[in-house]
Design a protein around this motif. Structure first.
Motif, short mmCIF file in Angstrom:
data_model
loop_
_atom_site.label_atom_id
_atom_site.label_comp_id
_atom_site.label_asym_id
_atom_site.label_seq_id
_atom_site.Cartn_x
_atom_site.Cartn_y
_atom_site.Cartn_z
N ARG A 168 9.22 17.41 28.59
CA ARG A 168 10.23 17.15 29.62
C ARG A 168 11.61 17.10 29.00
O ARG A 168 11.80 16.57 27.91
CB ARG A 168 9.95 15.81 30.32
N ARG A 169 12.56 17.63 29.71
CA ARG A 169 13.96 17.68 29.22
C ARG A 169 14.52 16.26 29.13
O ARG A 169 14.35 15.44 30.03
CB ARG A 169 14.80 18.51 30.20
N TYR B 24 13.98 17.73 24.12
CA TYR B 24 12.88 17.51 25.04
C TYR B 24 11.96 16.42 24.50
O TYR B 24 11.73 16.33 23.29
CB TYR B 24 12.07 18.80 25.24
N ARG C 150 2.78 17.58 27.13
CA ARG C 150 3.74 17.31 28.20
C ARG C 150 5.14 17.41 27.59
O ARG C 150 5.47 16.70 26.63
CB ARG C 150 3.53 15.91 28.78
#
Length: 293
Positions: free
Chosen positions: A270-271, A287, A268
């Motif tokens: 994410r930014r 990230y 996973r």
């Protein structure tokens, strides 16, 4: 008197006597004389080297010649010999001797080590792309003040046993230990990320004196300079800033590292918004990376 003078003038030279003593019984006189000549020649060469070894002009010429050789022509300074490999140890010793007494032979020795470092392909001032991992423990210093040195050292030992096997398992190399953290390098960013995530998993089991430490980590891909067993440069600083911006239990990676990860990998990503870190580029994107639960 004349007979005595004649016998003394015909007496063999000391070198010839030594050669005769060391020569095999029955050896031809020509072979004995040849050995004596070689010894005299070597003695003269040795004396010539000793007399010219410390001449400033020759020492300067030897140093200039090093710049024409492959590798780090400054090999021998504290940065280039900071490692623990034999070449670094010898380099430090030669440099110490050269500081006390500059010599041509010392420069020749450093030249040989300089070329060896270049040919070995593992150290020197080269640049190659590597994934840089930094880890540290959140609030360790504050906890250590209360826990004391003995307990703090015990914790660091347990933490090292949890983190470092994850690094080696994923083909990483520990560059240095930084108190409550470490720096490691990997050829593949995916290995660096997996090592960081495995280390987090192992850290969940660590507890010393009722304290459960929390680790944070950061990964960046770049081309740092390698020198004396260490890695230096802007990319190292960026990796350290990325790790320093992570929260407890979090792994952050830079944009360059993320771009090299397999899109099919079970991760996973994410930014991380509003990332700011002193010493890192203002446009750096980072990230959060984790494994699906």
């Amino acid at each position: 008197m004349e007979g005595n003078d004649l016998s003394e003038s015909n007496a063999p030279a000391p070198e010839s006597k030594a050669a005769e003593a060391s020569a095999p019984e029955g050896a031809p006189s020509g072979a004995v004389e040849a050995r004596a000549n070689r010894r005299r020649l070597l003695a003269r060469l040795g004396e010539a080297l000793r007399s010219s070894d410390g001449k400033p002009r020759l020492v300067t010429a030897a140093r200039i010649a090093r710049q024409l050789l492959p590798g780090d022509s400054d090999f021998g300074d504290p940065l280039s010999t900071a490692g623990s490999e034999p070449a670094h140890v010898l380099g430090r010793q030669l440099s110490a001797l050269s500081e006390e007494k500059p010599s041509v032979l010392g420069e020749i020795g450093l030249s040989a080590l300089q070329v060896w470092e270049s040919m070995s392909g593992t150290k020197g001032t080269g640049e190659r792309e590597v994934a840089i991992l930094f880890t540290d423990l959140v609030d360790f210093s504050r906890w250590a003040l209360e826990a004391g040195d003995t307990t703090a050292v015990e914790l660091l030992r347990v933490v090292g046993l949890a983190i470092e096997p994850a690094v080696t398992k994923h083909n990483g190399v520990v560059v240095k230990r930084l108190g409550d953290g470490l720096m490691a390098v990997f050829d593949d960013p995916a290995d660096a990320v997996e090592a960081a995530l495995d280390a987090h998993h192992e850290m969940e089991r660590v507890e010393v004196a009722g304290h459960r430490p929390r680790m944070r980590a950061g990964v960046h891909l770049g081309r740092p300079k390698t020198l004396g067993g260490d890695y230096l440069g802007v990319d190292v600083n960026i990796a350290a800033r990325v790790a320093g911006a992570a929260s407890a239990g979090e792994v952050l990676i830079s944009e360059t590292a993320r771009e090299r990860l397999d899109e099919e990998a079970p991760l996973r990503i994410r930014r991380r918004r509003f990332f700011r870190a002193k010493g890192a580029p203002s446009d750096l994107r980072v990230y959060r990376v984790s494994r699906p639960r």
